[in-house]
Write an enzyme that holds these catalytic residues in place. Structure first.
Site, mmCIF file in Angstrom:
data_model
loop_
_atom_site.group_PDB
_atom_site.id
_atom_site.type_symbol
_atom_site.label_atom_id
_atom_site.label_comp_id
_atom_site.label_asym_id
_atom_site.label_seq_id
_atom_site.Cartn_x
_atom_site.Cartn_y
_atom_site.Cartn_z
ATOM 1 C CG ASP A 36 1.648 6.448 8.708
ATOM 2 O OD1 ASP A 36 1.754 5.086 8.906
ATOM 3 O OD2 ASP A 36 2.269 7.345 9.452
ATOM 4 C CG ASN A 77 8.004 0.411 6.649
ATOM 5 O OD1 ASN A 77 7.284 0.854 5.535
ATOM 6 N ND2 ASN A 77 7.930 1.060 7.829
HETATM 7 C C1 IPE Z 1 6.220 5.628 6.113
HETATM 8 O O1 IPE Z 1 5.105 5.292 7.182
HETATM 9 C C2 IPE Z 1 6.268 4.512 5.096
HETATM 10 C C3 IPE Z 1 5.158 4.025 4.576
HETATM 11 C C4 IPE Z 1 3.909 4.777 4.412
HETATM 12 C C5 IPE Z 1 5.367 2.909 3.555
HETATM 13 P P1 IPE Z 1 5.744 4.735 8.450
HETATM 14 O O2 IPE Z 1 4.665 4.239 9.456
HETATM 15 O O3 IPE Z 1 6.760 3.487 8.389
HETATM 16 O O4 IPE Z 1 6.575 5.879 9.020
HETATM 17 P P2 IPE Z 1 7.069 6.363 10.695
HETATM 18 O O5 IPE Z 1 7.745 5.002 11.144
HETATM 19 O O6 IPE Z 1 5.853 6.552 11.197
HETATM 20 O O7 IPE Z 1 7.694 7.469 10.363
HETATM 21 C C1 IPE Z 2 1.084 2.194 6.683
HETATM 22 O O1 IPE Z 2 0.561 1.882 7.863
HETATM 23 C C2 IPE Z 2 1.784 1.200 5.988
HETATM 24 C C3 IPE Z 2 2.992 0.821 5.889
HETATM 25 C C4 IPE Z 2 3.958 1.724 6.600
HETATM 26 C C5 IPE Z 2 3.725 -0.329 5.282
HETATM 27 P P1 IPE Z 2 1.408 1.503 9.232
HETATM 28 O O2 IPE Z 2 1.500 0.132 9.310
HETATM 29 O O3 IPE Z 2 2.303 2.402 9.321
HETATM 30 O O4 IPE Z 2 0.201 2.084 10.258
HETATM 31 P P2 IPE Z 2 0.531 2.668 11.866
HETATM 32 O O5 IPE Z 2 1.292 4.004 11.505
HETATM 33 O O6 IPE Z 2 1.135 1.776 12.506
HETATM 34 O O7 IPE Z 2 -0.918 3.111 11.984
HETATM 35 MG MG MG Z 3 2.787 4.337 10.136
#
Ligand code: IPE
Ligand code: IPE
Ligand code: MG
Length: 243
Positions: A17, A65
């Site tokens: 993340d 997602n």
């Molecule tokens: C969790 O990250 C899912 C992945 C890393 C693929 P998110 O960014 O989607 O999670 P939330 O929304 O902060 O809980």
């Molecule tokens: C994790 O990074 C990747 C996926 C969930 C696919 P994010 O895209 O959630 O990055 P943040 O949380 O917005 O910084």
């Molecule tokens: Mg995220």
């Protein structure tokens, strides 16, 4: 110098993340954060091999997602296809088996076909397993297992009294994979976001503020060192090997 590792987790699972925030901090589009995150994936695969971690599960895309802007979703899917094209050689060279957990049927055809091909081509390898969680949800996984069990009961192949923890576990996406010993989440969020709800019941959790694109070998090895200092008891009063 690095201290010796007391114990090496057999299975590490990672919630990757913070890509978006990494890009935002640099005034870049979120897609650039995902691209940089792919380099962390490469680094962590290498670090697992070097440390002797046999199973690595990466949360790459959750069922939730799909609610992201369409451009971001399609960018992630094309990154996945390019990642597979570039990394498949490493899987062959190092004899690593690729597996997917999640609703593979949700993915666009190009990603699905690339994944199916790479999974088949690496199916016989046993040096290690790279498990990608794609369109994955922990509740979806458990609900799907429950539905399949109900179908077996209805068909008369199973008695309700046979449904116990071990049986349910056999209906999950990758039943032969041991539960994760260590769950890492980057970016400072302290939550599980629907990842491996069943399998993490006794995992050690490691949360770090480091954003995923900055999480490389050094940060991974630090997580392993922290794991080596943990004392797992599984409800007992003293340290135990497993449940
Ligand atoms: C969790 O990250 C899912 C992945 C890393 C693929 P998110 O960014 O989607 O999670 P939330 O929304 O902060 O809980
Ligand atoms: C994790 O990074 C990747 C996926 C969930 C696919 P994010 O895209 O959630 O990055 P943040 O949380 O917005 O910084
Ligand atoms: Mg995220």
């Amino acid at each position: 110098m690095s201290e010796p590792l007391a114990s090496i987790p057999r299975h590490v699972a990672i919630i990757m993340d913070g890509n978006g925030r990494w890009a935002q901090q640099r005034g870049l589009p979120r897609s650039q954060g995902h691209e940089a995150g792919a380099d962390s994936v490469r680094a962590v695969i290498r670090a697992c091999r070097q440390a002797g971690v046999k199973y690595l599960t990466l949360y790459a895309f959750s069922v939730e997602n799909w609610s992201r802007p369409r451009d971001e979703v399609s960018g992630l899917m094309s990154l996945l296809v390019r990642f597979l094209q570039r990394e498949e050689a490493v899987l062959h060279e190092k004899k690593i088996r690729l597996r997917i957990i999640g609703r593979l049927e949700d993915l666009p055809p190009e990603a699905r076909e690339g994944l199916a091909r790479a999974m088949e081509a690496t199916a016989s390898y046993d040096e290690g397993q790279l498990i990608l969680a794609l369109s994955y949800g922990g509740r979806t996984e458990i609900a799907t297992a429950a539905r399949r069990i109900a179908e077996e009961v209805q068909a008369g192949n199973l008695q309700p009294a046979q449904v116990d923890e071990a049986l349910l576990a056999r209906y999950l996406y990758a039943p032969d994979v041991p539960d994760p010993d260590l769950l890492i989440r980057t970016s400072g969020e302290i939550r599980i976001s629907n990842f491996l709800l069943w399998q993490t019941s006794y995992a050690e959790f490691y949360f770090t503020p480091v954003l995923w694109p900055d999480f490389r070998e050094e940060q991974f090895n630090e997580a392993l060192r922290e794991y080596g200092r943990r004392r797992r008891r599984y409800g007992d009063v003293k340290e135990r090997e497993a449940l």
